[in-house]
Write a protein that holds these residues in place. Sequence first.
Motif, PDB file in Angstrom:
ATOM      1  N   UNK A  40       0.810  -1.223   0.000  1.00  0.00           N
ATOM      2  CA  UNK A  40       0.000   0.000   0.000  1.00  0.00           C
ATOM      3  C   UNK A  40       0.847   1.279   0.000  1.00  0.00           C
ATOM      4  N   UNK A  41       2.173   1.143   0.043  1.00  0.00           N
ATOM      5  CA  UNK A  41       3.047   2.311   0.113  1.00  0.00           C
ATOM      6  C   UNK A  41       4.177   2.187  -0.895  1.00  0.00           C
ATOM      7  N   UNK A  42       4.854   3.291  -1.170  1.00  0.00           N
ATOM      8  CA  UNK A  42       5.994   3.218  -2.082  1.00  0.00           C
ATOM      9  C   UNK A  42       7.259   3.690  -1.380  1.00  0.00           C
ATOM     10  N   UNK A  43       8.381   3.315  -1.981  1.00  0.00           N
ATOM     11  CA  UNK A  43       9.673   3.681  -1.399  1.00  0.00           C
ATOM     12  C   UNK A  43       9.960   2.956  -0.102  1.00  0.00           C
ATOM     13  N   UNK A  44       9.425   1.746   0.060  1.00  0.00           N
ATOM     14  CA  UNK A  44       9.559   1.005   1.323  1.00  0.00           C
ATOM     15  C   UNK A  44      10.937   0.359   1.425  1.00  0.00           C
ATOM     16  N   UNK A  45      11.523   0.477   2.615  1.00  0.00           N
ATOM     17  CA  UNK A  45      12.770  -0.202   2.959  1.00  0.00           C
ATOM     18  C   UNK A  45      12.531  -0.979   4.245  1.00  0.00           C
ATOM     19  N   UNK A  46      13.309  -2.055   4.433  1.00  0.00           N
ATOM     20  CA  UNK A  46      13.175  -2.890   5.629  1.00  0.00           C
ATOM     21  C   UNK A  46      14.428  -2.751   6.488  1.00  0.00           C
ATOM     22  N   UNK A  47      14.212  -2.596   7.783  1.00  0.00           N
ATOM     23  CA  UNK A  47      15.301  -2.497   8.756  1.00  0.00           C
ATOM     24  C   UNK A  47      15.106  -3.594   9.790  1.00  0.00           C
ATOM     25  N   UNK A  48      16.061  -4.517   9.868  1.00  0.00           N
ATOM     26  CA  UNK A  48      15.953  -5.674  10.748  1.00  0.00           C
ATOM     27  C   UNK A  48      16.566  -5.344  12.105  1.00  0.00           C
ATOM     28  N   UNK A  49      15.775  -5.597  13.145  1.00  0.00           N
ATOM     29  CA  UNK A  49      16.229  -5.401  14.526  1.00  0.00           C
ATOM     30  C   UNK A  49      16.547  -6.772  15.113  1.00  0.00           C
ATOM     31  N   UNK A  50      17.715  -6.933  15.719  1.00  0.00           N
ATOM     32  CA  UNK A  50      18.105  -8.251  16.225  1.00  0.00           C
ATOM     33  C   UNK A  50      17.271  -8.689  17.429  1.00  0.00           C
ATOM     34  N   UNK A  51      17.253  -9.979  17.635  1.00  0.00           N
ATOM     35  CA  UNK A  51      16.596 -10.577  18.790  1.00  0.00           C
ATOM     36  C   UNK A  51      17.241 -10.041  20.064  1.00  0.00           C
ATOM     37  N   UNK A  52      16.414  -9.778  21.063  1.00  0.00           N
ATOM     38  CA  UNK A  52      16.908  -9.342  22.376  1.00  0.00           C
ATOM     39  C   UNK A  52      16.368 -10.288  23.434  1.00  0.00           C
ATOM     40  N   UNK A  53      16.625  -9.980  24.676  1.00  0.00           N
ATOM     41  CA  UNK A  53      16.101 -10.827  25.752  1.00  0.00           C
ATOM     42  C   UNK A  53      14.588 -10.691  25.914  1.00  0.00           C
ATOM     43  N   UNK A  54      14.016  -9.621  25.374  1.00  0.00           N
ATOM     44  CA  UNK A  54      12.571  -9.419  25.534  1.00  0.00           C
ATOM     45  C   UNK A  54      11.775  -9.520  24.237  1.00  0.00           C
ATOM     46  N   UNK A  55      12.425  -9.502  23.079  1.00  0.00           N
ATOM     47  CA  UNK A  55      11.694  -9.638  21.808  1.00  0.00           C
ATOM     48  C   UNK A  55      12.470 -10.515  20.832  1.00  0.00           C
ATOM     49  N   UNK A  56      11.719 -11.169  19.979  1.00  0.00           N
ATOM     50  CA  UNK A  56      12.324 -11.920  18.883  1.00  0.00           C
ATOM     51  C   UNK A  56      12.824 -10.929  17.833  1.00  0.00           C
ATOM     52  N   UNK A  57      13.410 -11.434  16.776  1.00  0.00           N
ATOM     53  CA  UNK A  57      13.850 -10.589  15.673  1.00  0.00           C
ATOM     54  C   UNK A  57      12.638  -9.865  15.098  1.00  0.00           C
ATOM     55  N   UNK A  58      12.794  -8.583  14.825  1.00  0.00           N
ATOM     56  CA  UNK A  58      11.704  -7.799  14.246  1.00  0.00           C
ATOM     57  C   UNK A  58      12.208  -7.084  13.007  1.00  0.00           C
TER      58      UNK A  58
END
Length: 114
Positions: A40-58
């Motif tokens: 639904x959007x243009x010019x999209x880029x993805x930024x990966x955040x590493x897994x931490x002790x409180x969240x999985x990879x996002x």
Amino acid sequence: MVEVGLFDSLRKRGKGGQKAGTLRKASSGDTKHLEEWAAARHGVEAYVEPKTTVTETTVVLIAHDGEWTRRRIDSLDAAQNFGRKRSIPVYEVARVGYPKRMREYTERQKRGGV
């Protein structure tokens, strides 16, 4: 006879009956949201955040205007595959940081502007 621990009734369950304190894995709903949002959007880029002790990879998808969304994803490889299938560049936040347009968008939202 069922044995019940003294504090069992105080332990909370997360979404989907998950035991409190356990990390929720990426779901098909997460992927569906990312697919629909990117389409639904243009010019999209993805930024990966590493897994931490409180969240999985996002992964944070950021559009051309700085609008963004975040969802869990299985791994960096999964994020790269997601991006490759949709011709979306994928970056690691730990290496490149977040783009300025994301911070500016968030600031505009805090001030109530669009």
